[in-house]
Scaffold this motif. Structure first.
Motif, short mmCIF file in Angstrom:
data_model
loop_
_atom_site.label_atom_id
_atom_site.label_comp_id
_atom_site.label_asym_id
_atom_site.label_seq_id
_atom_site.Cartn_x
_atom_site.Cartn_y
_atom_site.Cartn_z
N GLU A 119 -26.68 39.14 4.79
CA GLU A 119 -26.22 37.84 5.30
C GLU A 119 -27.20 36.73 4.92
O GLU A 119 -26.78 35.64 4.50
CB GLU A 119 -26.06 37.90 6.83
N ALA A 122 -26.84 35.95 1.19
CA ALA A 122 -25.71 35.07 0.92
C ALA A 122 -25.99 33.65 1.38
O ALA A 122 -25.65 32.67 0.69
CB ALA A 122 -24.45 35.62 1.60
N HIS A 126 -25.95 30.03 -0.82
CA HIS A 126 -25.12 28.87 -0.47
C HIS A 126 -25.99 27.63 -0.22
O HIS A 126 -25.62 26.52 -0.65
CB HIS A 126 -24.29 29.19 0.77
N GLN A 151 -15.72 33.06 1.89
CA GLN A 151 -15.59 34.46 1.50
C GLN A 151 -16.65 35.34 2.14
O GLN A 151 -16.53 36.56 2.13
CB GLN A 151 -15.66 34.59 -0.03
N ASP A 152 -17.69 34.74 2.70
CA ASP A 152 -18.76 35.51 3.35
C ASP A 152 -18.64 35.41 4.87
O ASP A 152 -18.13 34.44 5.41
CB ASP A 152 -20.14 34.99 2.91
N ASP A 153 -19.14 36.45 5.54
CA ASP A 153 -19.07 36.50 7.01
C ASP A 153 -20.24 35.72 7.60
O ASP A 153 -21.21 36.30 8.12
CB ASP A 153 -19.10 37.96 7.46
#
Length: 214
Positions: A119, A122, A126, A151-153
């Motif tokens: 996480e 990612a 970003h 698209q990512d949690d």
């Protein structure tokens, strides 16, 4: 003491050389229970009496003193030194800073954090992509950036994306055009400061005069 014993002691290069012989590596009635004791020790149970009571039903026939001596040895062994993990504030600072401003040690630590936490990995991608849009005025990349975020949690970034969608055109303009509202915001802050200085007791006329004369 025999002459051979004296010679052996005098020729010893290390303390370990003094204890070799028939007593070294001798089996103990506790040997087959040491794995169990080690596991319980790692789980946080360090009371010798309680552990002795646990292994007796398992077949241990030795004394309590032997168990206590084994655990005492574990207590006196030096513990391995482990590096303290970085704080959330520190990791956030690494992510928000330009990568080329991080020291080599900080880069290594951040790489380790990203490796162990997908996480955060990612999130770092970003954040750095968004920073590039801000500094290089690449507003045309905003739609692709929002799609990648969704698209990512990452619920917090999803909230940010939803807020951007409400002012989509304005955000693209802010990321593309060279103009900004910095001057206006500066005047607004100055007016607020003057108002606070009067503690809210003066009316609009006095505030107007102070703004014009400031």
């Amino acid at each position: 003491m025999s002459q051979n014993t004296v010679l052996r002691f005098s020729r010893a290069d290390a303390p370990e050389d003094l204890v070799d012989g028939q007593w070294q590596n001798r089996t103990s009635v506790l040997d087959e229970y040491k794995t169990y004791l080690d596991d319980r020790w790692n789980e946080g149970c360090t009371n010798a009496w309680n552990l002795w009571e646990e292994i007796v039903p398992l077949g241990y026939r030795g004394s309590y003193q032997r168990v206590r001596a084994y655990l005492h040895k574990k207590r006196t062994l030096p513990r391995p030194v482990t590096a303290r993990p970085p704080s959330p504030r520190t990791v956030a600072g690494w992510i928000l800073r330009r990568p080329d401003t991080l020291t080599e040690a900080e880069q290594i630590q951040l790489k380790s954090v990203r490796t162990h936490c997908p996480e955060l990995d990612a999130l770092t991608l970003h954040v750095r992509s968004c920073a590039t849009m801000l500094t290089e005025r690449q507003g045309e990349r905003l739609p692709d950036w929002l799609d990648a975020v969704r698209q990512d949690d990452l619920p917090s970034l999803h909230t940010l994306a939803a807020g951007i969608d409400r002012d989509h055109e304005a955000v693209i303009a802010g990321l593309t055009l060279p103009w900004n509202s910095g001057v206006v915001e500066g005047h607004v802050n100055r007016i607020k400061m003057l108002k606070r200085q009067m503690l809210g007791h003066a009316g609009f006329d006095l505030l107007r005069k102070r703004v014009l004369l400031a």
